[in-house]
Scaffold this motif. Structure first.
Motif, mmCIF file in Angstrom:
data_model
loop_
_atom_site.group_PDB
_atom_site.id
_atom_site.type_symbol
_atom_site.label_atom_id
_atom_site.label_comp_id
_atom_site.label_asym_id
_atom_site.label_seq_id
_atom_site.Cartn_x
_atom_site.Cartn_y
_atom_site.Cartn_z
ATOM 1 N N GLY A 1 0.839 -1.215 0.000
ATOM 2 C CA GLY A 1 0.000 0.000 0.000
ATOM 3 C C GLY A 1 0.858 1.243 0.000
ATOM 4 N N LEU A 2 1.873 1.212 0.848
ATOM 5 C CA LEU A 2 2.760 2.373 0.958
ATOM 6 C C LEU A 2 3.473 2.620 -0.366
ATOM 7 C CD1 LEU A 2 3.728 4.463 2.993
ATOM 8 C CD2 LEU A 2 5.631 2.943 3.547
ATOM 9 N N PHE A 3 3.893 1.503 -1.007
ATOM 10 C CA PHE A 3 4.608 1.633 -2.275
ATOM 11 C C PHE A 3 3.722 2.284 -3.342
ATOM 12 C CE2 PHE A 3 5.625 -0.090 -6.487
ATOM 13 C CZ PHE A 3 6.927 0.367 -6.615
ATOM 14 N N VAL A 4 2.453 1.799 -3.404
ATOM 15 C CA VAL A 4 1.525 2.355 -4.409
ATOM 16 C C VAL A 4 1.300 3.840 -4.143
ATOM 17 C CG1 VAL A 4 -0.851 2.293 -5.237
ATOM 18 C CG2 VAL A 4 0.416 0.161 -4.925
ATOM 19 N N VAL A 5 1.108 4.187 -2.860
ATOM 20 C CA VAL A 5 0.884 5.586 -2.514
ATOM 21 C C VAL A 5 2.097 6.427 -2.919
ATOM 22 C CG1 VAL A 5 0.662 7.205 -0.583
ATOM 23 C CG2 VAL A 5 -0.768 5.155 -0.664
ATOM 24 N N ALA A 6 3.308 5.898 -2.614
ATOM 25 C CA ALA A 6 4.529 6.650 -2.930
ATOM 26 C C ALA A 6 4.694 6.792 -4.438
ATOM 27 C CB ALA A 6 5.743 5.930 -2.335
ATOM 28 N N LEU A 7 4.381 5.704 -5.170
ATOM 29 C CA LEU A 7 4.522 5.750 -6.625
ATOM 30 C C LEU A 7 3.554 6.764 -7.227
ATOM 31 C CD1 LEU A 7 6.002 4.403 -9.024
ATOM 32 C CD2 LEU A 7 4.065 2.832 -9.196
ATOM 33 N N LEU A 8 2.288 6.690 -6.792
ATOM 34 C CA LEU A 8 1.295 7.635 -7.312
ATOM 35 C C LEU A 8 1.688 9.067 -6.949
ATOM 36 C CD1 LEU A 8 -2.058 5.758 -6.558
ATOM 37 C CD2 LEU A 8 -0.948 6.095 -8.791
ATOM 38 N N GLY A 9 2.206 9.228 -5.723
ATOM 39 C CA GLY A 9 2.646 10.559 -5.293
ATOM 40 C C GLY A 9 3.765 11.075 -6.172
ATOM 41 N N ALA A 10 4.714 10.187 -6.503
ATOM 42 C CA ALA A 10 5.853 10.610 -7.326
ATOM 43 C C ALA A 10 5.380 11.001 -8.725
ATOM 44 C CB ALA A 10 6.876 9.476 -7.407
#
Ligand code: MG
Length: 404
Positions: free
Chosen positions: A281-290
């Motif tokens: 979840g954190l990875f997806v959030v970070a990727l979308l944020g980037a």
């Protein structure tokens, strides 16, 4: 309920033929607007601004309603110029203080666009409440100039925000912590450019009455040259019933934090029960944020500047100097968009200035680009009417002159 008394003065100055400033004050709202634009349209822009703000200012409104009144004034000026082409490019600054409703009472709030200023006076001391929206002041905020350098910089008069130019104008808006007996001075740059802070502090303060103060300020600005229209609205608080709530000050000081509170990112993570769900979840959030950040940076860069070009509505019509938003040539899928067709005819410019128009010189705002276009047009008129030298001489002289 907060209450104030006021005095108002406006003067054409000693150099200008017309007074393009407009002023207004009553017991709940005070405004100074400094109009600009060719063909005597400046005073129309400043008058529309005041008329619209008076009409749209709500007695029991909040700070957002006050901002909306400024936005309505902006739209009205643009609409007027759309139906009266001779007023194309007119604009105005605005600085205003109004009383907005809160739970505890009415609170003084300042809004401003441009370089007309609000000062607060207490016990003879002065502090400037507003930040000028000028190229030089923006550079101070970016750390590229010191305040002293900005005070004498040639681009200190070049505005980055005005009403009447861009549809999405963003006024500064903030509450003022005031005491009974404090004064607020609203003024156009014809006053603040001629007088030092010390002189303003002395003339605007007691023991002078409000009426004496505004008369003295205008007279002294004229004594120092009176090179522009001079306007002053001075108010003095009799009663102040509300102070700015701390959270309102925080939100206004750092609006970027208001939309990025950490608990919003944390909320979905609580639902995940396993370590891997949490991590993915954190990875997806970070990727979308980037991805979103990259998009925002490109969008900001692609849209953050303006440049001059020429525009003709049909192959047979004359070409006019026009203002485009975006990067010259475009950036990725963000293409430049036409925002203003100025009244300046491209072929009236000098040959060298026509090259400048086509040189993709980037300006920080539409207002700055418009002023640049006007300067080129003025230069063309001076060269065409004010000299008897040959075209060749004029051209080479102009080419040799460095820009800015
Ligand atoms: Mg002025």
């Amino acid at each position: 309920m907060t209450s104030w008394r006021y005095a108002v003065s406006t003067d054409v100055g000693l150099v200008r033929e017309l007074n393009e400033d407009s002023v207004f004050a009553d017991g709940r709202l005070a405004i100074v607007a400094d109009g600009m634009g060719g063909h005597a349209a400046g005073e129309i822009a400043s008058a529309i601004a005041i008329d619209q703000m008076r009409t749209n200012f709500l007695d029991r409104g909040d700070i957002e309603d006050f901002v909306r009144a400024v936005e309505a004034a902006n739209r009205a000026i643009i609409a007027d110029a759309d139906t009266n082409p001779e007023r194309l490019g007119m604009g105005t600054t605005v600085v205003s203080v109004g009383l907005v409703a809160t739970e505890n009472g009415t609170l003084p709030v300042v809004v401003n666009v441009g370089d007309s200023r609000a000062y607060q006076l207490r016990d003879g001391a002065l502090r400037q409440l507003t930040a000028d929206h000028s190229v030089a002041e923006e550079w101070v905020r970016q750390g590229r100039l010191t305040a002293d350098e900005a005070a004498v910089h040639p681009r200190r008069h070049q505005l980055t925000r005005t009403l009447g130019i861009e549809t999405n104008v963003r006024p500064d808006a903030f509450p003022v912590a005031a005491n009974a007996g404090d004064r607020l001075l609203l003024c156009s740059d014809g006053l603040s450019n001629e007088l030092t802070a010390d002189v303003i502090a002395e003339l605007a303060s007691a023991p002078h009455t409000l009426e004496e103060s505004v008369a003295l300020l205008v007279a002294q600005a004229n004594r120092h040259g009176g090179r522009d229209n001079i306007s002053a609205v001075l108010i003095e608080f009799d009663v102040v019933s509300a102070q700015p709530p701390a959270n309102l000050l925080d939100d206004l000081a750092s609006p970027a934090f208001a939309s990025a509170r950490p608990q919003q990112a944390g909320r979905p993570l609580k639902r995940g029960s396993s370590f891997f769900t949490w991590r993915s979840g954190l990875f997806v959030v970070a990727l979308l944020g980037a991805i979103a950040s990259i998009y925002v940076v490109f969008y900001w860069y692609a849209k953050s500047s303006y440049f001059l070009g020429s525009y003709r509505s049909s192959p047979a019509s004359a070409a006019y100097v026009a203002i485009y938003e975006g990067q010259p040539g475009g950036l990725l899928w963000f293409k430049p968009t036409l925002v203003v067709i100025t009244p300046y005819i491209f072929s009236d410019l000098t040959v060298a200035d026509r090259k400048l128009v086509n040189a993709d010189i980037v300006e920080p705002s539409a207002a700055a680009a418009l002023i640049h276009a006007k300067n080129l047009d003025d230069h063309g008129r001076q060269v065409h009417t004010g000299t008897t030298t040959t075209t060749t001489t004029v051209t080479s002289t102009t080419v040799a002159k460095p820009k800015g």
